[in-house]
Design an enzyme around this catalytic site. Structure first.
Site, mmCIF file in Angstrom:
data_model
loop_
_atom_site.group_PDB
_atom_site.id
_atom_site.type_symbol
_atom_site.label_atom_id
_atom_site.label_comp_id
_atom_site.label_asym_id
_atom_site.label_seq_id
_atom_site.Cartn_x
_atom_site.Cartn_y
_atom_site.Cartn_z
ATOM 1 N N GLU A 156 0.878 -1.182 0.000
ATOM 2 C CA GLU A 156 0.000 0.000 0.000
ATOM 3 C C GLU A 156 0.907 1.220 0.000
ATOM 4 O O GLU A 156 1.006 1.943 0.996
ATOM 5 C CB GLU A 156 -0.932 -0.028 1.210
ATOM 6 C CG GLU A 156 -2.211 0.771 1.022
ATOM 7 C CD GLU A 156 -1.980 2.274 0.915
ATOM 8 O OE1 GLU A 156 -1.497 2.889 1.896
ATOM 9 O OE2 GLU A 156 -2.266 2.833 -0.148
ATOM 10 N N GLU A 190 3.945 6.901 -5.858
ATOM 11 C CA GLU A 190 4.956 6.430 -4.916
ATOM 12 C C GLU A 190 5.594 5.128 -5.389
ATOM 13 O O GLU A 190 6.087 4.328 -4.598
ATOM 14 C CB GLU A 190 4.352 6.273 -3.513
ATOM 15 C CG GLU A 190 3.887 7.603 -2.929
ATOM 16 C CD GLU A 190 3.429 7.489 -1.486
ATOM 17 O OE1 GLU A 190 3.632 6.420 -0.876
ATOM 18 O OE2 GLU A 190 2.866 8.468 -0.972
#
Length: 299
Positions: A109, A118
């Site tokens: 995550e 990210e």
């Protein structure tokens, strides 16, 4: 505090960790250690969670111990790219932390305000090729990045100048930043309680299958012709994403509405007065692969 996202991962991990023999889980990006602990609670035999930040890794280990899950969870202060399976060629070089065998479940995550901002795909792709057992489960399974073109007079008012005390300041607007994505909260409001009009449908600008998609296959630029819902002024492009924790099973999204609990809304990002998102090429830790949009008002 993201109850919706936590619940989606919790359900997916419980499903993935069931079965005979006990499952080994690899969690990329420990953070607080929450996903690792959910996997342990869900029935995993052993969980290895990697965290590059030494301070985060230390605190995650403390939280795991606080919750009595240390026997099941190992916190490794390293990058997943520097992790190796014992007995592998990479492990023989002696430069990497190791895990006893390949994982049955890979969970990550590391998603920002953009789906890939990210480097979620980069890390999953690398780990699935080296560290995931054949037939293993990846959570999330897929995701989509969306852009919606919106009209929002409030945004225009707070991001441009006109005049003060009879002095005309309008030429200063030519220096407005129309190339950056920003949190709506930077402008002093949240989209769930600020009026705006969606001029376009929600446009899927990138779809990712975390089992098969490669980072190198993603285009750095795409052009879309969009049939607008109604006439208006495009003040911003609203960027949201959605993920599925299992294939074909939508789990959670960052769209401003509808929300089960608006008080716990995920942040949305806006691009001021430009119907496109970040143009920078993809590189680790920077937003990328968000296509350029071309909007039209036919019909």
């Amino acid at each position: 505090n993201d109850v919706q996202r936590n619940a989606a991962y919790d359900i997916a991990l419980r499903r993935a960790c069931q079965g005979a023999g006990g499952k080994v889980v690899l969690d990329i990006g420990s953070g607080s250690g929450l996903l690792a602990m959910l996997a342990a609670q869900g029935g995993a035999a052993q969980v290895y969670t990697v965290e590059a930040n030494p301070d985060y890794a230390k605190v995650a280990a403390e939280i795991v111990e606080l919750n009595g899950l240390t026997p099941k969870i190992t916190v490794l202060n390293t990058l997943s790219t520097k992790l190796a399976v014992q007995g592998s060629e990479q492990a023989s070089k002696g430069e990497r932390r190791t895990i006893p065998r390949k994982a049955d479940v890979l969970v990550a995550e590391i998603i920002g305000t953009l789906l890939l901002s990210e480097s979620q795909l980069d890390y999953i792709e690398e780990a699935r090729n080296r560290l995931l057992a054949p037939g293993g489960t990846i959570i999330p399974a897929s995701g989509r990045q969306y852009i919606t073109l919106i009209e929002m007079p409030l945004l225009q008012r707070v991001t441009q100048v006109e005049e003060y005390n009879g002095l005309n300041l309008r030429p200063f607007n030519q220096l407005r930043d129309t190339a950056s994505l920003s949190f709506s909260k930077v402008f002093g409001f949240h989209l769930r309680n600020a009026p705006y009009t969606e001029l376009s449908p929600k446009i899927s600008v990138q779809e990712v299958d975390f089992y098969t998609t490669t980072a190198s296959s993603l285009p750095s630029k795409r052009t879309f012709r969009v049939r607008m819902r109604q006439a208006g002024v495009v003040h911003a492009a609203l960027a949201t994403w959605a993920i599925s924790t299992t294939r074909g099973d939508p789990a959670c999204a960052t769209a401003p509405r509808p929300l089960a609990d608006p008080a716990l809304a995920c942040p949305q990002t806006l691009r001021d007065r430009a119907p496109c998102a970040d143009r920078r090429r993809r590189s680790p830790r920077t937003p990328g692969n968000i296509p350029i949009l071309s909007a039209t008002t036919r019909g």
